[in-house]
Design a protein around this motif. Structure first.
Motif, PDB file in Angstrom:
ATOM      1  N   ALA B 436      -2.997  18.566 -15.167  1.00  0.00           N
ATOM      2  CA  ALA B 436      -3.204  17.653 -14.111  1.00  0.00           C
ATOM      3  C   ALA B 436      -4.703  17.536 -13.900  1.00  0.00           C
ATOM      4  N   ALA B 437      -5.590  18.455 -13.986  1.00  0.00           N
ATOM      5  CA  ALA B 437      -6.721  18.613 -13.658  1.00  0.00           C
ATOM      6  C   ALA B 437      -7.542  17.769 -14.687  1.00  0.00           C
ATOM      7  N   GLN B 438      -7.048  18.138 -16.090  1.00  0.00           N
ATOM      8  CA  GLN B 438      -7.662  17.564 -17.205  1.00  0.00           C
ATOM      9  C   GLN B 438      -7.353  16.290 -17.150  1.00  0.00           C
ATOM     10  N   LEU B 439      -6.380  15.610 -16.721  1.00  0.00           N
ATOM     11  CA  LEU B 439      -5.901  14.212 -16.617  1.00  0.00           C
ATOM     12  C   LEU B 439      -6.685  13.489 -15.597  1.00  0.00           C
ATOM     13  N   ASP B 440      -6.968  14.336 -14.428  1.00  0.00           N
ATOM     14  CA  ASP B 440      -7.774  13.847 -13.410  1.00  0.00           C
ATOM     15  C   ASP B 440      -9.196  13.511 -13.580  1.00  0.00           C
ATOM     16  N   ALA B 441      -9.485  14.446 -14.463  1.00  0.00           N
ATOM     17  CA  ALA B 441     -11.193  14.515 -14.736  1.00  0.00           C
ATOM     18  C   ALA B 441     -11.344  13.166 -15.752  1.00  0.00           C
ATOM     19  N   ALA B 442     -10.423  13.018 -16.572  1.00  0.00           N
ATOM     20  CA  ALA B 442     -10.345  11.925 -17.537  1.00  0.00           C
ATOM     21  C   ALA B 442     -10.150  10.639 -16.870  1.00  0.00           C
ATOM     22  N   LEU B 443      -9.236  10.436 -15.900  1.00  0.00           N
ATOM     23  CA  LEU B 443      -9.179   9.346 -15.038  1.00  0.00           C
ATOM     24  C   LEU B 443     -10.374   8.991 -14.276  1.00  0.00           C
ATOM     25  N   ARG B 444     -11.089   9.898 -13.706  1.00  0.00           N
ATOM     26  CA  ARG B 444     -12.005   9.634 -12.827  1.00  0.00           C
ATOM     27  C   ARG B 444     -13.383   9.208 -13.653  1.00  0.00           C
ATOM     28  N   GLU B 445     -13.349   9.698 -14.981  1.00  0.00           N
ATOM     29  CA  GLU B 445     -14.394   9.062 -15.852  1.00  0.00           C
ATOM     30  C   GLU B 445     -14.244   7.843 -16.262  1.00  0.00           C
ATOM     31  N   ASP B 446     -12.805   7.434 -16.555  1.00  0.00           N
ATOM     32  CA  ASP B 446     -12.616   6.090 -17.101  1.00  0.00           C
ATOM     33  C   ASP B 446     -12.458   4.996 -16.233  1.00  0.00           C
ATOM     34  N   LEU B 447     -11.872   5.335 -14.921  1.00  0.00           N
ATOM     35  CA  LEU B 447     -12.078   4.170 -13.770  1.00  0.00           C
ATOM     36  C   LEU B 447     -13.427   3.865 -13.466  1.00  0.00           C
ATOM     37  N   ASP B 448     -13.561   2.570 -12.894  1.00  0.00           N
ATOM     38  CA  ASP B 448     -14.898   2.196 -12.602  1.00  0.00           C
ATOM     39  C   ASP B 448     -15.119   2.322 -11.153  1.00  0.00           C
ATOM     40  N   GLU B 449     -13.839   2.359 -10.300  1.00  0.00           N
ATOM     41  CA  GLU B 449     -14.005   2.752  -9.065  1.00  0.00           C
ATOM     42  C   GLU B 449     -14.117   4.206  -8.833  1.00  0.00           C
ATOM     43  N   ASP B 450     -14.507   4.574  -7.617  1.00  0.00           N
ATOM     44  CA  ASP B 450     -14.553   5.926  -7.167  1.00  0.00           C
ATOM     45  C   ASP B 450     -13.304   6.255  -6.893  1.00  0.00           C
ATOM     46  N   VAL B 451     -12.818   7.290  -7.225  1.00  0.00           N
ATOM     47  CA  VAL B 451     -11.385   7.550  -7.020  1.00  0.00           C
ATOM     48  C   VAL B 451     -11.108   8.039  -5.558  1.00  0.00           C
ATOM     49  N   ASP B 452     -11.959   8.722  -5.019  1.00  0.00           N
ATOM     50  CA  ASP B 452     -11.842   9.346  -3.673  1.00  0.00           C
ATOM     51  C   ASP B 452     -11.954   8.023  -2.484  1.00  0.00           C
ATOM     52  N   GLU B 453     -12.700   6.908  -3.207  1.00  0.00           N
ATOM     53  CA  GLU B 453     -12.814   5.716  -2.338  1.00  0.00           C
ATOM     54  C   GLU B 453     -11.456   5.127  -2.232  1.00  0.00           C
ATOM     55  N   LEU B 454     -10.689   4.927  -3.513  1.00  0.00           N
ATOM     56  CA  LEU B 454      -9.415   4.428  -3.713  1.00  0.00           C
ATOM     57  C   LEU B 454      -8.408   5.234  -3.100  1.00  0.00           C
ATOM     58  N   ILE B 455      -8.455   6.444  -3.129  1.00  0.00           N
ATOM     59  CA  ILE B 455      -7.542   7.313  -2.113  1.00  0.00           C
ATOM     60  C   ILE B 455      -7.567   6.931  -0.445  1.00  0.00           C
ATOM     61  N   ARG B 456      -8.958   6.916  -0.145  1.00  0.00           N
ATOM     62  CA  ARG B 456      -9.231   6.758   1.114  1.00  0.00           C
ATOM     63  C   ARG B 456      -8.795   5.402   1.707  1.00  0.00           C
ATOM     64  N   ALA B 457      -8.776   4.391   0.719  1.00  0.00           N
ATOM     65  CA  ALA B 457      -8.272   2.958   1.041  1.00  0.00           C
ATOM     66  C   ALA B 457      -6.856   2.947   0.792  1.00  0.00           C
ATOM     67  N   GLY B 458      -6.309   3.886   0.340  1.00  0.00           N
ATOM     68  CA  GLY B 458      -4.739   3.692  -0.181  1.00  0.00           C
ATOM     69  C   GLY B 458      -4.648   2.907  -1.077  1.00  0.00           C
ATOM     70  N   GLU B 459      -5.333   2.688  -2.147  1.00  0.00           N
ATOM     71  CA  GLU B 459      -5.087   1.871  -3.256  1.00  0.00           C
ATOM     72  C   GLU B 459      -4.838   2.700  -4.385  1.00  0.00           C
ATOM     73  N   PHE B 460      -3.492   3.005  -4.498  1.00  0.00           N
ATOM     74  CA  PHE B 460      -3.309   3.902  -5.604  1.00  0.00           C
ATOM     75  C   PHE B 460      -2.830   3.300  -7.025  1.00  0.00           C
ATOM     76  N   GLU B 461      -2.748   2.037  -6.883  1.00  0.00           N
ATOM     77  CA  GLU B 461      -2.341   1.364  -8.186  1.00  0.00           C
ATOM     78  C   GLU B 461      -3.347   1.798  -9.410  1.00  0.00           C
ATOM     79  N   PRO B 462      -4.717   1.653  -9.246  1.00  0.00           N
ATOM     80  CA  PRO B 462      -5.430   1.980 -10.315  1.00  0.00           C
ATOM     81  C   PRO B 462      -5.038   3.451 -10.997  1.00  0.00           C
ATOM     82  N   LEU B 463      -4.510   4.343 -10.076  1.00  0.00           N
ATOM     83  CA  LEU B 463      -3.992   5.716 -10.588  1.00  0.00           C
ATOM     84  C   LEU B 463      -3.064   5.490 -11.397  1.00  0.00           C
TER      85      LEU B 463
END
Lengths: 511, 511
Positions: B436-463
């Motif tokens: 899970a941690a390894q995938l999270d790191a890969a996802l955070r590197e891949d996505l253009d958006e800041d993942v914490d900002e997405l979570i804070r906005a309730g935008e889970f679709e990119p995840l």
């Protein structure tokens, strides 16, 4: 009147140290098949009650895989070999009954070629959509060719099962007569001759029956609480059952776990009560089967007998004056109404012959709906009635039996889905009501206590005990006609239902 | 970092006009087996969620009939013939994956003699009661002989599967390595070396973390409403799922119908929230599988990967500060509390190394519970540790890794039921967190958006999209180790989990 139980029909397991090996192996196979059938029941319940809508494609694939594998297992040569071996072994009567019932399933399944089974399944499945569209469009001609194909396929199937008997008879009786079609047809004939004038007569009186729920709307929570209160009092075993809702009420399960469903409509609180009691009746049958025979024919219900159990509780308990003497207060507490016992008794027994729809019919006219279907489909299967003649034949009979004529086929011969699944199935509804009345008469004669007094006191145990003793505990030990004779002392007859109807409605409508 | 998806891994059905007949027939058989396995899942869900208690004997018979028949169908010679035929046919890569996975199941099932399977099932089943009594009596000696028998039986089973490999390895890997045990053991080793000092260090800081639910009792309705609110927001597809309660939360189903359960305790409302999010994570995997491959390995999840999906949503979404920034108000509305985002963040991340029980452990110490079990059972299976040495070995390791020593075996080596069902299963929990941690790191590197900002906005679709693209849609197309490399660019490693733990807890505990 009813036979005194003897050791012969006890419920001891049929396997001990002396049991022939061939029987033992056959029994294992029979049980496995029954367990798989019960699995199918769980899948069905789940689909109707709890499954999310999106699960439909997966569920169809699951049911198909299960039924294919079960069919292959049943029709495997090994089943035939075990049956041959068991027939040659020395068996007790209960063991012989297990072999008889397993053989019936096996022969029914093996005599029909797999491709024909598949064609019937596929055609029937496609027919459902065609029927639905035809009904929506009031366009019988759109359904007629499919109906003809279905008829031909089912006739072909019947000829595979037994080429020497009339196909319609085979459709009703299968490999062996469990209940002979002759008897059922005689009953439908008698009923028709009695009910048509009785209904006409009652209708001419036009009494002012109470309708305490005509005004108002009754929320689902109150209705559910009332249904649960009735189930508590009637003696439903919650440790082996549950109540849920589904679009069409049904009962599914076994002696270990038999669940019922009902449905609530804000404007028709009585409908739910009677549906719940009806399904409760079905459940008493399953829950009264011997647990030690779970998975064997001795622990399984008879299809043609099932509706008698639901109708017994619905009509001969739930529609009596005694029942409403006891429960008027309960109903009023739940609904905030002020209905008297007599009001509720009348509400439970309204008849309305001008209704065109079978599933909405009252206790009496219902059977005329059944009778006209049986007459029409029999002639159609025999080739004596062409498919395009069905609408007129239907409407003519409606007029003759009930004095009303449908304006459309949607409200006429297109109203029921049943023909997409085959023919000769409607009779079992009427058999249920007729047998319920016959069992009720036998029970009332047998019991020392006055049954109305028992109902008025909420003492349902003697009713359960009698029904378990004379019906449930035998499972499929006897063919249905033998079971009925043993339980009531005579063959199935319409006499008791007619007597009951004349007495009750005569009283209500002022004879 | 992560591989760009190519046409090679598309999700088109694997059957067209050019498909070899052998593959086509094998696929039908594979699907049927999968559908029957799903039926078993429905029976299990029903038993845990809706079945009345009295149904247990019937359910056991149903499950047994279903699994026997499924086993016979899988191990039938016809399956072997179809596999041989399919191997010789010209197949596309996805088709070859289907054959590989079906062959794996077939070989696993056929290499082990039926009597041994039955003996293991029976012994394991009896062992559950013996274990339960021994745990209740704190009497390891009463369980020891059974544990030894189970070990011997599982070693025998492993030798049937592959006599040339170490039995413990075979227990983990089966017929083929999906994820090699070597890699997993290296990870456990690394984790142990990092986590023991980290936990010691954190513990020495003794911070004053918030515990906003320490006082008070939270009714089940509020808890359920909150769980449903989270599921709505996280994007659970109610058309293909449902939420219920069961004694132990679980997830079961497929891409068409994947249901989760949770459990509510009045005094621990946070437990239900995190359990719900955890199970939601499991469901995302099933619901992200390609629908057109339902019933085939290309439409099925990988067991060893599953826990990464639940842990991703639980830890990398549900235990972040961003998550509680968004949902503090929601929690307070449901519970009438006044917790700040920081309070909730702290409450979700408490660690308590003095806890002795794995299932109650926090996010960090949990893995030391796993590691000690893996070390002990490996030595025990290899015959390097005698059964009577287990309690002391257990307690010594608890002291070494966590600084606490159980007073009883009930709170020590008798706490888990797992060994009654076999060995080498605990590791998958830790693989889940690490991956899970390894995938999270890969996802955070891949996505253009800041993942914490997405979570804070309730935008889970990119995840969801990233995880579906890189994990779900492949089904069992690739073995787990290949899937992980394709998704993250490198083999499974503990590095990302350690980094994540050090950063988060360092921050919380004031590094």
């Amino acid at each position: 009147m009813a036979e005194t139980p003897t050791q012969e029909s006890d419920t001891a397991p049929t396997v001990d140290d002396d049991t022939p090996e061939a029987y033992r192996e056959l029994l294992d196979r029979t049980k496995r098949l029954a367990h798989l059938a019960d699995v199918g029941g769980v899948l069905h319940w789940d689909q109707q009650v709890t499954m999310p809508d999106g699960g439909a494609p997966a569920r169809a694939a699951q049911q198909s895989a299960l039924s294919s594998l079960t069919h292959e297992y049943l029709t495997d040569d090994e089943t035939g070999d075990l049956l041959d071996g068991a027939v040659e072994a020395e068996l007790t009567d209960p063991q012989a009954a297990v072999v008889r019932e397993t053989r019936r399933d096996y022969e029914q399944a093996t005599r029909v070629p797999g491709e024909l089974v598949e064609e019937i399944t596929r055609t029937g499945s496609e027919a459902q959509q065609i029927w639905q569209d035809a009904k929506a469009d009031d366009e019988f001609a759109a359904f007629a060719p499919t109906l003809e194909t279905l008829r031909d396929l089912h006739v072909e199937r019947a000829e595979h099962i037994d080429a020497d008997r009339d196909p319609y008879r085979v459709m009703f009786e299968g490999v062996d007569p469990d209940l002979p079609l002759d008897r059922v047809e005689a009953i439908l004939h008698d009923l028709r001759d009695e009910l048509v004038p009785l209904i006409e007569d009652l209708q001419s009186r036009d009494p002012d029956l109470a309708d305490p729920f005509a005004e108002g709307s009754f929320d689902e929570d109150s209705q559910e609480a009332l249904s649960r209160a009735f189930l508590d009092d009637l003696g439903y075993d919650w440790d082996r059952g549950r109540l849920d809702t589904s679009p069409h009420p049904f009962t599914v399960g076994s002696q270990h776990d038999c669940r019922i469903t009902t449905r609530f409509r804000d404007e028709d609180p009585f409908g739910a009560v009677l549906a719940t009691i009806h399904e409760f009746g079905h459940a008493t049958y399953e829950l009264g089967l011997p647990q030690e025979h779970y998975g064997t024919p001795l622990g399984q219900s008879r299809g043609i007998v099932h509706e008698s159990q639901s109708r017994f509780w619905e009509n001969h308990v739930g529609r009596t004056k005694a029942f409403w003497d006891r429960y008027a207060d309960t109903v009023n507490e739940h609904f905030g109404t002020e209905a008297s016992p007599q009001d509720l008794y009348e509400a439970a027994n309204r008849i309305y012959p001008d209704n065109l729809i079978r599933v909405e019919a009252d206790e009496l006219t219902y059977h005329l709906h059944i009778i006209l279907r049986a007459e029409i489909e029999k002639a159609f299967v025999a080739g004596e009635l062409d498919v395009e003649e069905i609408p007129t034949a239907w409407n003519d009979r409606m007029e003759e039996y009930l004095g009303v004529r449908p304006d459309t086929d949607t409200e006429g011969c297109l109203q029921d889905i049943h023909w997409t699944g085959g023919f000769a199935s409607f009779q079992s509804y009427t058999v249920g009501s007729v047998l319920a009345a016959q069992l009720d008469a036998a029970l009332r004669e047998d019991l020392d206590e006055d049954v109305d007094e028992l109902i008025r006191a909420g003492e349902f145990e003697p009713l359960h005990d009698w029904m378990t003793e004379h019906v449930h505990r035998h499972g499929q030990r006897y063919p249905a006609d033998e079971l009925i004779e043993r339980a009531t002392g005579e063959p199935l007859t319409a006499e008791y239902f007619v007597d009951y109807a004349e007495a009750k409605f005569g009283d209500l409508y002022g004879s």
